[in-house]
Each structure stands twice: as structure tokens, then as C-alpha cells.
Scaffold this motif. Structure first.
Motif, mmCIF file in Angstrom:
data_model
loop_
_atom_site.group_PDB
_atom_site.id
_atom_site.type_symbol
_atom_site.label_atom_id
_atom_site.label_comp_id
_atom_site.label_asym_id
_atom_site.label_seq_id
_atom_site.Cartn_x
_atom_site.Cartn_y
_atom_site.Cartn_z
ATOM 1 N N GLU A 119 0.854 -1.183 0.000
ATOM 2 C CA GLU A 119 0.000 0.000 0.000
ATOM 3 C C GLU A 119 0.893 1.237 0.000
ATOM 4 O O GLU A 119 1.605 1.497 0.967
ATOM 5 N N LEU A 120 0.868 2.018 -1.094
ATOM 6 C CA LEU A 120 1.736 3.187 -1.225
ATOM 7 C C LEU A 120 0.893 4.451 -1.261
ATOM 8 O O LEU A 120 0.018 4.612 -2.111
ATOM 9 N N LEU A 121 1.156 5.350 -0.332
ATOM 10 C CA LEU A 121 0.434 6.615 -0.271
ATOM 11 C C LEU A 121 0.875 7.524 -1.415
ATOM 12 O O LEU A 121 2.061 7.741 -1.635
ATOM 13 N N LEU A 122 -0.105 8.079 -2.155
ATOM 14 C CA LEU A 122 0.158 9.060 -3.201
ATOM 15 C C LEU A 122 -0.114 10.441 -2.630
ATOM 16 O O LEU A 122 -1.245 10.759 -2.261
ATOM 17 N N SER A 123 0.907 11.267 -2.558
ATOM 18 C CA SER A 123 0.772 12.577 -1.924
ATOM 19 C C SER A 123 0.395 13.638 -2.955
ATOM 20 O O SER A 123 1.084 13.790 -3.969
ATOM 21 N N PRO A 124 -0.679 14.401 -2.732
ATOM 22 C CA PRO A 124 -1.057 15.449 -3.682
ATOM 23 C C PRO A 124 -0.063 16.604 -3.655
ATOM 24 O O PRO A 124 0.483 16.942 -2.600
ATOM 25 N N ILE A 125 0.165 17.201 -4.816
ATOM 26 C CA ILE A 125 1.024 18.381 -4.889
ATOM 27 C C ILE A 125 0.198 19.658 -4.905
ATOM 28 O O ILE A 125 0.736 20.755 -4.764
ATOM 29 N N TYR A 126 -1.124 19.507 -5.086
ATOM 30 C CA TYR A 126 -2.011 20.673 -5.038
ATOM 31 C C TYR A 126 -3.421 20.192 -4.726
ATOM 32 O O TYR A 126 -3.845 19.137 -5.193
ATOM 33 N N GLN A 127 -4.142 20.977 -3.918
ATOM 34 C CA GLN A 127 -5.529 20.671 -3.577
ATOM 35 C C GLN A 127 -6.392 21.892 -3.857
ATOM 36 O O GLN A 127 -6.001 23.017 -3.527
ATOM 37 N N TYR A 128 -7.544 21.667 -4.475
ATOM 38 C CA TYR A 128 -8.408 22.782 -4.878
ATOM 39 C C TYR A 128 -9.792 22.633 -4.241
ATOM 40 O O TYR A 128 -10.473 21.638 -4.442
ATOM 41 N N LYS A 129 -10.159 23.646 -3.460
ATOM 42 C CA LYS A 129 -11.480 23.731 -2.825
ATOM 43 C C LYS A 129 -11.810 22.513 -1.952
ATOM 44 O O LYS A 129 -12.938 22.028 -1.942
ATOM 45 N N VAL A 130 -10.822 22.047 -1.213
ATOM 46 C CA VAL A 130 -11.047 20.921 -0.301
ATOM 47 C C VAL A 130 -11.702 21.451 0.973
ATOM 48 O O VAL A 130 -11.137 22.317 1.649
ATOM 49 N N PRO A 131 -12.883 20.976 1.330
ATOM 50 C CA PRO A 131 -13.581 21.504 2.511
ATOM 51 C C PRO A 131 -13.087 20.851 3.794
ATOM 52 O O PRO A 131 -12.531 19.760 3.787
ATOM 53 N N LEU A 132 -13.314 21.543 4.898
ATOM 54 C CA LEU A 132 -13.058 20.958 6.208
ATOM 55 C C LEU A 132 -14.273 20.184 6.698
ATOM 56 O O LEU A 132 -14.144 19.266 7.510
ATOM 57 N N MET A 133 -15.446 20.565 6.174
ATOM 58 C CA MET A 133 -16.679 19.931 6.619
ATOM 59 C C MET A 133 -17.689 19.911 5.475
ATOM 60 O O MET A 133 -17.733 20.836 4.654
ATOM 61 N N VAL A 134 -18.480 18.835 5.412
ATOM 62 C CA VAL A 134 -19.597 18.748 4.480
ATOM 63 C C VAL A 134 -20.875 18.837 5.299
ATOM 64 O O VAL A 134 -21.226 17.903 6.027
ATOM 65 N N PRO A 135 -21.585 19.969 5.249
ATOM 66 C CA PRO A 135 -22.802 20.125 6.063
ATOM 67 C C PRO A 135 -23.848 19.079 5.703
ATOM 68 O O PRO A 135 -23.878 18.555 4.583
ATOM 69 N N LYS A 136 -24.688 18.771 6.646
ATOM 70 C CA LYS A 136 -25.750 17.789 6.421
ATOM 71 C C LYS A 136 -26.640 18.239 5.260
ATOM 72 O O LYS A 136 -26.971 19.411 5.117
ATOM 73 N N GLY A 137 -26.988 17.262 4.408
ATOM 74 C CA GLY A 137 -27.854 17.546 3.280
ATOM 75 C C GLY A 137 -27.177 18.260 2.121
ATOM 76 O O GLY A 137 -27.844 18.682 1.181
ATOM 77 N N GLN A 138 -25.833 18.382 2.152
ATOM 78 C CA GLN A 138 -25.132 19.097 1.081
ATOM 79 C C GLN A 138 -24.119 18.202 0.381
ATOM 80 O O GLN A 138 -23.756 17.129 0.860
ATOM 81 N N GLN A 139 -23.665 18.691 -0.769
ATOM 82 C CA GLN A 139 -22.714 17.965 -1.608
ATOM 83 C C GLN A 139 -21.571 18.902 -1.984
ATOM 84 O O GLN A 139 -21.792 20.083 -2.265
ATOM 85 N N VAL A 140 -20.349 18.404 -1.981
ATOM 86 C CA VAL A 140 -19.189 19.220 -2.340
ATOM 87 C C VAL A 140 -18.333 18.477 -3.355
ATOM 88 O O VAL A 140 -18.276 17.238 -3.359
ATOM 89 N N GLN A 141 -17.667 19.223 -4.225
ATOM 90 C CA GLN A 141 -16.716 18.673 -5.178
ATOM 91 C C GLN A 141 -15.399 19.426 -5.051
ATOM 92 O O GLN A 141 -15.384 20.631 -4.807
ATOM 93 N N PHE A 142 -14.293 18.708 -5.234
ATOM 94 C CA PHE A 142 -12.979 19.317 -5.124
ATOM 95 C C PHE A 142 -11.990 18.507 -5.939
ATOM 96 O O PHE A 142 -12.326 17.409 -6.429
ATOM 97 N N VAL A 143 -10.779 19.016 -6.079
ATOM 98 C CA VAL A 143 -9.794 18.399 -6.973
ATOM 99 C C VAL A 143 -8.470 18.197 -6.238
ATOM 100 O O VAL A 143 -8.017 19.078 -5.512
ATOM 101 N N PHE A 144 -7.862 17.029 -6.443
ATOM 102 C CA PHE A 144 -6.503 16.745 -5.993
ATOM 103 C C PHE A 144 -5.625 16.605 -7.238
ATOM 104 O O PHE A 144 -6.023 15.973 -8.218
ATOM 105 N N VAL A 145 -4.426 17.170 -7.170
ATOM 106 C CA VAL A 145 -3.451 17.035 -8.244
ATOM 107 C C VAL A 145 -2.273 16.226 -7.725
ATOM 108 O O VAL A 145 -1.715 16.537 -6.666
ATOM 109 N N TYR A 146 -1.890 15.194 -8.480
ATOM 110 C CA TYR A 146 -0.797 14.311 -8.074
ATOM 111 C C TYR A 146 0.303 14.322 -9.131
ATOM 112 O O TYR A 146 0.063 14.674 -10.297
ATOM 113 N N ARG A 147 1.487 13.938 -8.722
ATOM 114 C CA ARG A 147 2.539 13.672 -9.696
ATOM 115 C C ARG A 147 2.107 12.490 -10.544
ATOM 116 O O ARG A 147 1.392 11.604 -10.069
ATOM 117 N N LYS A 148 2.532 12.466 -11.766
ATOM 118 C CA LYS A 148 2.097 11.435 -12.708
ATOM 119 C C LYS A 148 2.443 10.048 -12.182
ATOM 120 O O LYS A 148 3.553 9.790 -11.727
#
Length: 273
Positions: free
Chosen positions: A217-246
Motif C-alpha cells: 500500500e503506497l500513499l500518493l501525496s497530492p502536490i495541489y488541492q483545490y477547494k477541499v472543505p473541512l466539513m460537508v454540512p448535512k444535506g449538502q454535496q461538495v466537489q474538489f480536486v486533488f493534483v498528483y505527480r504522474k
């Protein structure tokens, strides 16, 4: 390129002074079965490993004092860490199935120098071991928000769905662009309780976990994170992006997503090819 020049200059200075100082730097051992924690005297600003079989992850959104190291079998490498105060730390990395230490508390005296004042201790550093193409430069980093925003405006079909106690996580197939991989995640909280995110990690796995000897099991570390929330409120939906090395997947390799709840037990796992 502007950020690469000071780093490259630093490494050149280290190599030039090598014959003048015989101090041997410490070696840190890691494997794919356990996570090795490194605690630094200052918040981490940058961390680079010299080989792809070693992965060093740290919080790139909120500066913290610790980073996590994992490894798969392969040649030895090195780790270069820069803290926010300019302190520079360098260590050799080696894979070992047996780990005698899982936590390293780094003292300020272990710094090999400072970005502002130059090196004070010479480590054994090989310039060729640093893959400069994987370090985002200032010009390139400015493109990340634009590219991630476009992905969220034009979403691709989500490839996997996993549900637990009202919390659903989805992810798109890997989107390759230049030397990086973009992954769009979606968390849907249909429960009546807010979901606080502790961690969301992506792993490359190989083998069967029931047969521990063959499981990796090898952890892939993101080099950039976009709009990552700390919390997802009840009844809501969130989308965000992780960027990794190839990265690429072998014939028997899969991706594993682990979403862990803060102060809760609603952890969700997604496995996909």
C-alpha cells in the motif's frame, strides 16, 4: 522556474562543499505497511523525495509541523525538507521490512542550513536524485486553480460510488495532463449530521490484504488541492480536486481512497482500477 533556481543553487552549493565536510547524515527507514511520522521544529513548506518508491506527504493547505513517510521496495533515496522559517533538513531514505522507529522528532540543530544564509553542514547529496520536473514552479502553480476550476465546471462521469451511514464519496477516472494527474472527488452528505473531514488519502495498492506478505500500500501525496472543505454540512454535496505527480497502475495494481471522519466513525473506502 523561479522557485526551482534557489533550490537548484542550494543543491549545487552542497555538492561543491562535499569534500570539505565528512559529516554523515541520518538515515530514515520506511516501508509500505506502516507510516513513519517526522516532526519538525517549524511548519513544513516543501518536501521532496528523490525516488518514486518513497512518498512524503504533508498538509499543503494548512502549515503543520509533521509529515508522513512511506516506501515500497527499491533503491535508497533522499529527503529534502524546507520549513517556513527557511530551515533546510536532509536525510537518506532506505526501505526496510522491519522498522525500529515510527516517529522522528527533528531538532533545530539537525538543520543543514538556511535558505537565507546558505549551508552550514554538508550532507551527502546527489543532484541527479532530485526530479525537478515534479516540483511545481511559480508560473505553473498559477495554472492549477484555472485547470481545477475547469474540471469542476465540466465534470466527467464519476467512476465509483461508496456509501456509509448517509455519506457517499465518488471519484472520477484519473485525468492526465503533462506530468500530473488530476482527480475530482465528490462527497455527498445525506445524513442529519455534519461530516467533518479528518483525512482523505489516495493509495496505490497491490496484492490481497488478507495475505499480508503480498500486500503493498503506497500513499500518493497530492502536490495541489483545490477547494477541499473541512466539513460537508448535512444535506449538502461538495466537489474538489486533488493534483498528483504522474503515476501509472500495473496489471495487478488498484487505487484505494480512504475518507476518515474527524471525531467520528463514518470512514469510507473506495477501491477501483
Amino acid at each position: 522556474m523561479k522557485k526551482l533556481i534557489p533550490l537548484l543553487g542550494l543543491l549545487i552549493i552542497m555538492a561543491t562543499l562535499e569534500a570539505q565536510n565528512g559529516k554523515v547524515i541520518d538515515t530514515i527507514y520506511a516501508n509500505e505497511q506502516k507510516t513513519v511520522s517526522l516532526f519538525f521544529p517549524g511548519p513544513i513548506r516543501q518536501g521532496v523525495t528523490g525516488a518514486s518508491n518513497f512518498a512524503f506527504s504533508f498538509n499543503r493547505e494548512k502549515a503543520q509541523y509533521f509529515g508522513l513517510l512511506q516506501a515500497t521496495p527499491g533503491e535508497e533515496s533522499n529527503l529534502l525538507v524546507v520549513t517556513q522559517d527557511g530551515g533546510i533538513y536532509s536525510y537518506l531514505l532506505r526501505y526496510s521490512q522491519k522498522l525500529e522507529r515510527l516517529n522522528y522528532f527533528i531538532a533545530g540543530s539537525e538543520s543543514i542550513g538556511n535558505e537565507r544564509t546558505g549551508p552550514t553542514i554538508l550532507p551527502h547529496q546527489e543532484l541527479s536524485s532530485i526530479d525537478l520536473d515534479t516540483i511545481p514552479n511559480s508560473d505553473k502553480a498559477l495554472d492549477y486553480p484555472k485547470l481545477c476550476s475547469q474540471l469542476l465546471r465540466n465534470p466527467r462521469p464519476f467512476d465509483q460510488i461508496k456509501y456509509k451511514d448517509g455519506v457517499t464519496i465518488r471519484m472520477t477516472k484519473s485525468i492526465y495532463y503533462l506530468n500530473e494527474v488530476y482527480v475530482v472527488f465528490e462527497i455527498d452528505n445525506d445524513s442529519q449530521i455534519d461530516f467533518e473531514i479528518n483525512t482523505l488519502n489516495l493509495y496505490k495498492i497491490n496484492g490481497n490484504k488478507k495475505r499480508k506478505a503480498s500486500y503493498q500500500e503506497l500513499l500518493l501525496s497530492p502536490i495541489y488541492q483545490y477547494k477541499v472543505p473541512l466539513m460537508v454540512p448535512k444535506g449538502q454535496q461538495v466537489q474538489f480536486v486533488f493534483v498528483y505527480r504522474k503515476f501509472t497502475l500495473g496489471i495487478r495494481e488498484k487505487l484505494l481512497v480512504k475518507l476518515e471522519e474527524l471525531n467520528g466513525a463514518r470512514d469510507v473506502l473506495v477501491k477501483r482500477r
